[in-house]
Design a protein around this motif. Structure first.
Motif, PDB file in Angstrom:
ATOM      1  N   SER A 194     -21.109   1.221  29.627  1.00 36.58           N
ATOM      2  CA  SER A 194     -20.208   2.661  30.152  1.00 36.58           C
ATOM      3  C   SER A 194     -18.758   2.336  29.417  1.00 36.58           C
ATOM      4  CB  SER A 194     -20.108   2.887  31.725  1.00 36.58           C
ATOM      5  OG  SER A 194     -19.038   3.837  31.884  1.00 36.58           O
ATOM      6  N   TYR A 195     -18.283   1.082  29.577  1.00 36.86           N
ATOM      7  CA  TYR A 195     -16.967   0.742  29.287  1.00 36.86           C
ATOM      8  C   TYR A 195     -16.942   0.746  27.784  1.00 36.86           C
ATOM      9  CZ  TYR A 195     -13.389  -2.768  27.933  1.00 36.86           C
ATOM     10  OH  TYR A 195     -12.311  -3.275  27.198  1.00 36.86           O
ATOM     11  N   ALA A 196     -17.994   0.006  26.906  1.00 38.83           N
ATOM     12  CA  ALA A 196     -17.917   0.089  25.548  1.00 38.83           C
ATOM     13  C   ALA A 196     -18.019   1.669  24.997  1.00 38.83           C
ATOM     14  CB  ALA A 196     -19.034  -0.718  25.193  1.00 38.83           C
ATOM     15  N   TRP A 197     -18.765   2.335  25.707  1.00 40.60           N
ATOM     16  CA  TRP A 197     -18.785   3.696  25.125  1.00 40.60           C
ATOM     17  C   TRP A 197     -17.350   4.486  25.309  1.00 40.60           C
ATOM     18  CZ3 TRP A 197     -20.868   8.803  27.589  1.00 40.60           C
ATOM     19  CH2 TRP A 197     -21.057   9.725  26.651  1.00 40.60           C
ATOM     20  N   ALA A 198     -16.775   4.219  26.379  1.00 38.32           N
ATOM     21  CA  ALA A 198     -15.379   4.785  26.544  1.00 38.32           C
ATOM     22  C   ALA A 198     -14.131   4.017  25.803  1.00 38.32           C
ATOM     23  CB  ALA A 198     -14.922   4.770  28.103  1.00 38.32           C
ATOM     24  N   HIS A 199     -14.231   2.936  25.631  1.00 44.40           N
ATOM     25  CA  HIS A 199     -13.271   2.201  25.061  1.00 44.40           C
ATOM     26  C   HIS A 199     -13.228   1.932  23.371  1.00 44.40           C
ATOM     27  CE1 HIS A 199     -10.962  -1.732  23.923  1.00 44.40           C
ATOM     28  NE2 HIS A 199     -10.270  -1.318  24.779  1.00 44.40           N
ATOM     29  N   ASP A 200     -14.618   2.020  23.073  1.00 48.18           N
ATOM     30  CA  ASP A 200     -14.742   1.953  21.626  1.00 48.18           C
ATOM     31  C   ASP A 200     -15.691   2.862  21.000  1.00 48.18           C
ATOM     32  OD1 ASP A 200     -13.499  -0.633  21.527  1.00 48.18           O
ATOM     33  OD2 ASP A 200     -15.090  -1.744  22.347  1.00 48.18           O
ATOM     34  N   GLY A 201     -16.185   3.732  21.706  1.00 52.44           N
ATOM     35  CA  GLY A 201     -17.089   4.812  21.133  1.00 52.44           C
ATOM     36  C   GLY A 201     -18.431   4.194  20.807  1.00 52.44           C
ATOM     37  N   GLN A 202     -18.724   2.906  21.380  1.00 50.48           N
ATOM     38  CA  GLN A 202     -20.068   2.088  20.873  1.00 50.48           C
ATOM     39  C   GLN A 202     -21.079   2.438  21.730  1.00 50.48           C
ATOM     40  OE1 GLN A 202     -19.433  -1.919  21.407  1.00 50.48           O
ATOM     41  NE2 GLN A 202     -21.126  -2.500  20.084  1.00 50.48           N
ATOM     42  N   VAL A 203     -21.969   2.810  21.291  1.00 50.89           N
ATOM     43  CA  VAL A 203     -23.126   3.145  21.933  1.00 50.89           C
ATOM     44  C   VAL A 203     -24.344   1.812  21.975  1.00 50.89           C
ATOM     45  CG1 VAL A 203     -25.462   4.703  22.283  1.00 50.89           C
ATOM     46  CG2 VAL A 203     -23.423   5.713  21.657  1.00 50.89           C
ATOM     47  N   VAL A 204     -24.415   1.339  23.124  1.00 47.94           N
ATOM     48  CA  VAL A 204     -25.372   0.037  23.134  1.00 47.94           C
ATOM     49  C   VAL A 204     -26.423   0.434  24.058  1.00 47.94           C
ATOM     50  CG1 VAL A 204     -25.382  -2.345  23.692  1.00 47.94           C
ATOM     51  CG2 VAL A 204     -23.150  -1.656  23.128  1.00 47.94           C
ATOM     52  N   GLY A 205     -27.719   0.213  23.440  1.00 50.40           N
ATOM     53  CA  GLY A 205     -28.687   0.615  24.217  1.00 50.40           C
ATOM     54  C   GLY A 205     -29.430  -0.521  24.915  1.00 50.40           C
ATOM     55  N   VAL A 206     -30.448  -0.220  25.653  1.00 51.20           N
ATOM     56  CA  VAL A 206     -31.396  -1.355  26.381  1.00 51.20           C
ATOM     57  C   VAL A 206     -32.586  -1.549  25.725  1.00 51.20           C
ATOM     58  CG1 VAL A 206     -29.539  -1.199  28.533  1.00 51.20           C
ATOM     59  CG2 VAL A 206     -31.850   0.144  28.198  1.00 51.20           C
TER      60      VAL A 206
END
Length: 206
Positions: free
Chosen positions: A191-203
């Motif tokens: 959630s932080y990576a999406w907000a901070h960097d616009g980075q979508v990290v999946g699982v």
């Protein structure tokens, strides 16, 4: 009368005792105990993280029907307060995060806001202003936070949370033990990576 041999023996014994307590100059410092600060060494989510199914039935929650003052809360299988605080401490230490009351949740909810100048994520990554996540008061312990749509679907599918009945914002159930803390932490980092960097990290779903 004390002999010179006895005096010399005393000095030798004192010298040996002193040097025994002094570590060698080239001794390598011992590492921290495993797990103490491992996850705090990086604010990046682990790309190889595998999301297994949450054990047991889904906890009871309020349904927060429209037109009522009821909030969307977790009512059973509550997170121990010490686990809640460990999660809070980690999130509060993330780069560019400030802690303040939530702008959208119940009184006592502690929210994680990004400094405005650090925001590089889309508007959809935030609940209100630059608040991307909040943790509810101790008698609840669950969180609301924003996820990319595919990740939210996987979180719900694996039983780790559910959508808010009105807004659709994902709720993450509070972690019940140290193992679940690591799962929730990895999801919060996404959630932080999406907000901070616009980075979508999946699982990877197990």
């Amino acid at each position: 009368m004390v002999s010179r041999r006895k005096v010399l023996g005393v000095h030798v014994a004192l010298f040996l005792a002193a040097t025994a307590c002094t570590p060698p100059a080239n001794e390598v410092p011992r590492a921290e105990a495993p797990g103490v600060s491992r996850v705090l060494s990086s604010s990046a989510p682990e790309p190889s993280f595998r999301l297994s199914a949450r054990k047991g039935p889904r906890p009871e929650t309020t349904d927060a029907p429209p037109g009522t003052p009821l909030a969307h809360r977790q009512l059973s299988q509550l997170s121990p307060t010490d686990i809640q605080e460990r999660l809070f401490t980690r999130a509060a230490a993330l780069p560019d995060v400030t802690v303040a009351p939530s702008g959208i949740s119940v009184p006592g909810a502690r929210a994680f806001w990004l400094r405005p100048e650090s925001v590089r994520g889309p508007r959809a990554a935030f609940q209100v202003g630059t608040e991307f996540a909040h943790i509810h008061p101790a008698e609840d312990g669950s969180l609301h936070l924003k996820f990319p749509p595919d990740l939210a679907r996987q979180v719900f599918q694996q039983g780790w949370g559910m959508p808010h009945p009105r807004s659709g914002t994902p709720m993450l159930f509070g972690p019940r033990d140290a193992d679940e803390l690591e799962v929730v932490w990895q999801l919060l980092l996404r959630s932080y990576a999406w907000a901070h960097d616009g980075q979508v990290v999946g699982v990877t779903v197990e």
